[in-house]
Design an enzyme around this catalytic site. Structure first.
Site, mmCIF file in Angstrom:
data_model
loop_
_atom_site.group_PDB
_atom_site.id
_atom_site.type_symbol
_atom_site.label_atom_id
_atom_site.label_comp_id
_atom_site.label_asym_id
_atom_site.label_seq_id
_atom_site.Cartn_x
_atom_site.Cartn_y
_atom_site.Cartn_z
ATOM 1 N N ASP A 124 -16.839 5.527 14.211
ATOM 2 C CA ASP A 124 -15.628 5.620 13.712
ATOM 3 C C ASP A 124 -14.949 4.347 13.679
ATOM 4 O OD1 ASP A 124 -13.131 6.063 12.261
ATOM 5 O OD2 ASP A 124 -12.388 7.570 13.705
ATOM 6 N N SER A 154 -12.976 1.695 10.599
ATOM 7 C CA SER A 154 -12.291 1.831 9.207
ATOM 8 C C SER A 154 -13.094 1.068 8.086
ATOM 9 C CB SER A 154 -10.917 1.444 9.431
ATOM 10 O OG SER A 154 -10.284 1.381 8.136
ATOM 11 N N ALA A 155 -13.213 1.826 7.078
ATOM 12 C CA ALA A 155 -13.368 1.022 5.724
ATOM 13 C C ALA A 155 -12.704 -0.253 5.413
ATOM 14 C CB ALA A 155 -13.717 2.046 4.548
ATOM 15 N N ASP A 156 -11.435 -0.290 6.056
ATOM 16 C CA ASP A 156 -10.764 -1.422 5.956
ATOM 17 C C ASP A 156 -11.315 -2.710 6.218
ATOM 18 O OD1 ASP A 156 -8.629 0.337 5.285
ATOM 19 O OD2 ASP A 156 -7.389 -0.274 6.998
ATOM 20 N N GLU A 193 0.828 -1.081 0.084
ATOM 21 C CA GLU A 193 0.031 -0.154 -0.127
ATOM 22 C C GLU A 193 0.936 1.125 0.045
ATOM 23 O OE1 GLU A 193 -1.518 1.761 3.385
ATOM 24 O OE2 GLU A 193 -1.339 0.054 4.762
ATOM 25 N N LYS A 231 -5.212 11.000 0.999
ATOM 26 C CA LYS A 231 -5.395 9.677 1.334
ATOM 27 C C LYS A 231 -6.685 8.893 0.814
ATOM 28 C CE LYS A 231 -6.636 7.469 5.896
ATOM 29 N NZ LYS A 231 -7.022 7.618 7.359
ATOM 30 N N LYS A 241 -2.819 -1.322 15.783
ATOM 31 C CA LYS A 241 -2.117 -0.516 17.116
ATOM 32 C C LYS A 241 -3.301 -0.731 17.941
ATOM 33 C CE LYS A 241 1.217 2.268 14.881
ATOM 34 N NZ LYS A 241 1.089 2.314 13.491
ATOM 35 N N VAL A 292 -5.425 0.384 3.145
ATOM 36 C CA VAL A 292 -5.728 -1.033 3.017
ATOM 37 C C VAL A 292 -6.910 -1.357 2.364
ATOM 38 C CG1 VAL A 292 -6.330 -3.043 4.519
ATOM 39 C CG2 VAL A 292 -4.415 -1.560 5.347
#
Ligand code: PSU
Ligand code: MN
Length: 311
Positions: free
Chosen positions: A144, A146-148, A30, A92, A165, A112
């Protein structure tokens, strides 16, 4: 891949195209990690070294980005240098950003999620990086997430990472992945790694001890034609792992500053990553770099085993 329309927007380097056409191993990489995940010049040095490691392990690297509105699998060293120098000025790009950035002919660093999209379009099955996005702490009110994670639920790529993390809520991240039917595999471990440390206290679904078995699970998932990907957690090598108390303290401080400053949306993760690196100095950056090296080496081994299964 089946989406011929999106394919019209995609450029492979000749090396990547040739490898894919001949069942030779390719590892997707990525670019948000380059532009937003590490400072210059270590970001560029790392990205170039990562490509070299993939080659040393007998696979072809395909660093993914959007350049001038073209989806790209495989970049030149100059393009990697450009993405690293421009750093956070580069957009991003996650799934929702792709149509706009492509339509406007802009440059973008892929997360990602969007790297998975491009990898799947190109026909690349294995993607290695540092850490994925997930369910943020406090997501029960901020929402919140992540779209990952949604991408892992729908796009058929195996993602090799060092876990996530603990800026995230790792327990909720695993719950989300379970709901979405994403297998979470621990490479040589029963626990999801926590990026800087080898253990998180949260179990993975299955421990897998060899690249061959990881490839066989991926192969089976593809043959079953299940939608969605697979997450592999590869613990940071012992000698580079960090003291949990030190890193937890830095994460807490970064999270507090993030809230104080009202940072939100797509800025949250890059802000936290940058602050943790600043607070802990070169220690965490070095750990971050080493775990990426470790992940791409594993990615190359899995890609080779997968090609052997398909031969
Ligand atoms: N976590 C890291 N390093 C990173 C990222 C996450 O330890 O570089 C990047 C990846 O590109 C990941 C993205 O896909 O941040 C997630 O951003 P968000 O949380 O906004 O979805
Ligand atoms: Mn987010």
């Amino acid at each position: 891949m089946t989406n011929q329309n999106l394919n019209r927007y995609l450029d492979l380097t000749p090396e990547v195209a040739e490898a894919l056409a001949n069942n030779r191993p390719v590892v997707a990489l990525e670019s948000t990690i380059i532009s937003h995940g590490m400072p210059y010049p270590q970001n560029v040095e790392t990205a170039l070294r990562v490509e070299a490691i993939v080659r040393e392990h007998g696979a072809v690297p395909a660093t993914v980005a959007v350049i001038g509105g073209r989806l790209r699998a495989g970049l030149t060293p100059d393009e990697i240098d450009y993405l690293g120098r421009k750093g956070r000025e580069v957009i991003k790009v996650s799934r929702r950003d792709l149509p706009v950035v492509v339509a406007r002919g802009l440059d973008g660093a892929t997360t990602v999620a969007s790297t998975m999209i491009v990898a799947a379009l190109a026909g690349i099955d294995v993607f290695a990086t540092g850490g994925i996005g997930g369910v943020h702490r406090g997501a029960e009110t901020t929402m919140d997430i992540s779209a990952d994670l949604e991408e892992l639920a729908m796009t058929p790529v195996m993602v090799v990472c060092a876990g996530a993390k603990s800026i995230l809520d790792l327990g909720l991240t695993l719950e989300y992945l379970e709901t979405k039917g994403v297998p979470v595999l621990g490479y040589g471990t029963d626990e999801l790694p926590a990026f800087y440390t080898r253990q998180s206290g949260f179990g993975v679904d299955y421990r897998v001890d060899t690249p061959a078995e990881l490839a066989s699970i991926l192969h089976t998932q593809r043959e079953l034609d299940f939608p969605g990907g697979i997450l592999v957690g590869n613990p940071i090598p012992e000698q580079y792992s960090m003291d949990k108390a030190v890193i937890d303290k830095a994460i807490d401080q970064a999270l507090a500053e993030c809230e104080e400053q009202g940072i939100h949306g797509k800025e949250t993760t890059p802000f936290l990553l940058a602050r943790i690196a600043e607070i802990t100095g070169n220690d965490s950056l070095d750990s971050n770099i080493q775990l990426v090296f470790n992940n791409v080496a594993l990615g190359a081994e899995i890609a080779k085993e997968l090609c052997a299964l398909r031969a």
